[in-house]
Scaffold this motif. Structure first.
Motif, PDB file in Angstrom:
ATOM      1  N   MET A 117      43.369  59.324 -10.847  1.00  0.00           N
ATOM      2  CA  MET A 117      44.347  59.443  -9.758  1.00  0.00           C
ATOM      3  C   MET A 117      44.610  58.088  -9.090  1.00  0.00           C
ATOM      4  N   VAL A 118      43.591  57.251  -9.008  1.00  0.00           N
ATOM      5  CA  VAL A 118      43.825  55.920  -8.435  1.00  0.00           C
ATOM      6  C   VAL A 118      44.619  55.069  -9.437  1.00  0.00           C
ATOM      7  N   ALA A 119      44.332  55.234 -10.734  1.00  0.00           N
ATOM      8  CA  ALA A 119      45.111  54.518 -11.756  1.00  0.00           C
ATOM      9  C   ALA A 119      46.585  54.930 -11.663  1.00  0.00           C
ATOM     10  N   ARG A 120      46.823  56.223 -11.533  1.00  0.00           N
ATOM     11  CA  ARG A 120      48.195  56.720 -11.399  1.00  0.00           C
ATOM     12  C   ARG A 120      48.844  56.133 -10.137  1.00  0.00           C
ATOM     13  N   SER A 121      48.053  56.038  -9.079  1.00  0.00           N
ATOM     14  CA  SER A 121      48.572  55.509  -7.807  1.00  0.00           C
ATOM     15  C   SER A 121      48.950  54.030  -7.947  1.00  0.00           C
ATOM     16  N   ILE A 122      48.072  53.251  -8.556  1.00  0.00           N
ATOM     17  CA  ILE A 122      48.352  51.811  -8.694  1.00  0.00           C
ATOM     18  C   ILE A 122      49.592  51.621  -9.565  1.00  0.00           C
ATOM     19  N   ARG A 123      49.701  52.449 -10.588  1.00  0.00           N
ATOM     20  CA  ARG A 123      50.866  52.405 -11.476  1.00  0.00           C
ATOM     21  C   ARG A 123      52.145  52.716 -10.684  1.00  0.00           C
ATOM     22  N   ALA A 124      52.081  53.750  -9.837  1.00  0.00           N
ATOM     23  CA  ALA A 124      53.256  54.117  -9.031  1.00  0.00           C
ATOM     24  C   ALA A 124      53.599  53.010  -8.033  1.00  0.00           C
TER      25      ALA A 124
END
Ligand code: DLL
Length: 432
Positions: A117-124
């Motif tokens: 979820m943090v990876a997805r957040s950084i990507r966003a």
């Protein structure tokens, strides 16, 4: 129960119908799991007269009881865990502002989901594999540092685990290691910008392009100040340790229009903070979150106390957005009848020359009247005259814009009490 070892971008491919179906499946599994494994939930559900089987639709969740921070404290430290202690790979704790800390736990699968979820957040936020990420959230029991760290690694980034503090060294690291992304509290980012300027470096010339800021409320005005001074995109990341840590919701860099809640893992509701009634989309109220895949410490209808409203998805259509958090329901001050949130004071402090946007509100009682003192830190280079002018300007603006008379004290830089980079915004001395 399903976990997310499949990857962080998995849920991003879902349509809204598929999302709702997945949520219901996961919600049903979660309420069954806590009923079977956590005596606290079994008792709470029994008292409310609901059984896991009553959760036949997402709307049925409203029949289930809330969980509040005091429940975590009363079950300190491990009473809300739904797995054997041997399955717990990590503990975090939040100091909170009063009393016992609250302890949260993660299984291996929970840690993998959190990193996703943090990876997805950084990507966003605009991050890409191969980027270097400077993490200046505190490492340790606070979820900010390690949460950001493993998420950035999960995305395929190079992490600089700077943690908080040692401001001059942070600046050196940024200049030498050339990160593209910084993850830090917005208030500490301002301290870093001051330090760049003190060292004679224009922060606009550094390698930084994106800042992922959260852990405390911040305003659109603060976004503008940071973006202008640092020459970066500033986006908002939200989360809380009871639910997982950072990475519950994230603002997308292409729209900067509130935070997409990663709903395949965290189910949101907004309720009336007083009656607890579920409010329709668009209505402001208190955010309530239910974890959908957590194993070690699932939470059902956790009252975050954070005030926001739900909005339809934009940049990520399957995920509803939450508006930037405007404050906490327990942070709202009612001063002689006027409702006041710290963010309203922040707006004023930010536009006042001579002071840094680091402030604290002290409530006292004089006779039968409540009194408020705004304490704001001076900028390092502010003269005595500038400090006096700032105090006057803040008092006038509080009267004109907010409608309350306050005392103002300008204190020396870096003197207000901080915990994991967050300033304690309200000190309430009225009860003593
Ligand atoms: O602050 C987790 C976090 C770390 C989030 C780093 C983002 C970045 P706690 O210490 O448990 O966890 O504090 C959670 O902080 O209920 C909000 O009141 C506040 N908060 C967190 N993010 C935001 C945000 C972390 N983006 C509490 N905007 C939450 C406003 C925030 N408030």
């Amino acid at each position: 129960m399903s976990t997310t070892t499949q990857g962080w971008d998995e849920g991003e491919r879902l349509g809204i119908e598929e999302m709702r179906a997945l949520q219901l499946e996961r919600l049903r599994a979660t309420v069954s799991r806590v009923y079977e494994r956590v005596p606290f939930y079994r008792r709470a559900f029994d008292e409310a007269g609901v059984r896991p089987g009553d959760c036949a639709s997402l709307d049925d969740l409203a029949r289930f009881p809330f969980t509040v921070k005091a429940d975590l404290r009363e079950n300190y430290p491990f009473g809300l865990f739904a797995v054997d202690r041997s399955q717990v790979r990590r503990l975090h704790a939040s100091s909170g502002t009063t009393g016992l800390p609250t302890v949260v736990g993660y299984t291996q699968a929970d840690l993998a989901m959190w990193a996703d979820m943090v990876a997805r957040s950084i990507r966003a936020a605009g991050g890409r594999p191969g980027d270097t990420v400077h993490v200046a959230y505190g490492y340790g029991l606070f979820t900010g540092g390690l949460g950001a760290h493993y998420g950035a690694e999960r995305l395929g980034c190079t992490v600089v685990p700077a943690s908080g503090g040692m401001t001059a060294r942070q600046v050196r690291l940024i200049l030498d290691l050339k990160p593209r992304i910084i993850m830090v509290t917005p208030s500490y980012m301002l301290t870093l910008l001051d330090e760049f300027e003190r060292q004679g470096v224009d922060p606009r010339t550094t390698s930084l392009e994106v800042g992922v800021f959260g852990a405390e409320p911040w305003t659109e005005r603060m976004r503008r100040e940071i973006e202008e001074r640092a020459g970066i995109d500033a986006v908002d990341i939200y989360g809380l340790s009871e639910v997982i840590g950072p990475g519950v919701a994230q603002e997308c860099v292409e729209t900067k229009d509130g935070l997409h809640i990663w709903e395949d893992h965290f189910y949101p509701e907004v309720v009336d903070p007083i009656t607890g009634e579920v409010l329709p989309e668009g209505e402001p109220g208190e955010l309530v979150l239910t974890s959908l895949t957590k194993q070690a410490m699932p939470v059902v209808r956790y009252r975050t106390r954070d005030l926001t409203r739900l909005l339809p998805g934009t940049a990520r259509p399957a995920f509803r957005r939450m508006e930037k958090v405007t404050g906490r329901s327990d942070d709202m001050i009612i001063l002689r009848g006027v409702n006041l949130f710290p963010t309203a004071v922040e707006e004023i402090v930010l536009r006042t020359p001579g002071v840094a946007p680091h402030f604290q509100l002290r409530l006292t009682r004089e006779g039968r009247m409540d009194a408020l003192t705004v304490r704001a830190e001076a900028r390092p280079d502010a003269t005595t005259d500038e400090r006096t002018a700032a105090a006057r300007a803040i008092a006038v603006a509080m009267k004109d814009d907010v409608g309350v008379s306050v005392a103002v004290e300008i204190v020396d830089p870096e003197t207000l009490e901080r915990s994991v980079g967050k300033i304690k915004r309200i000190v309430d001395l009225r009860a003593r």
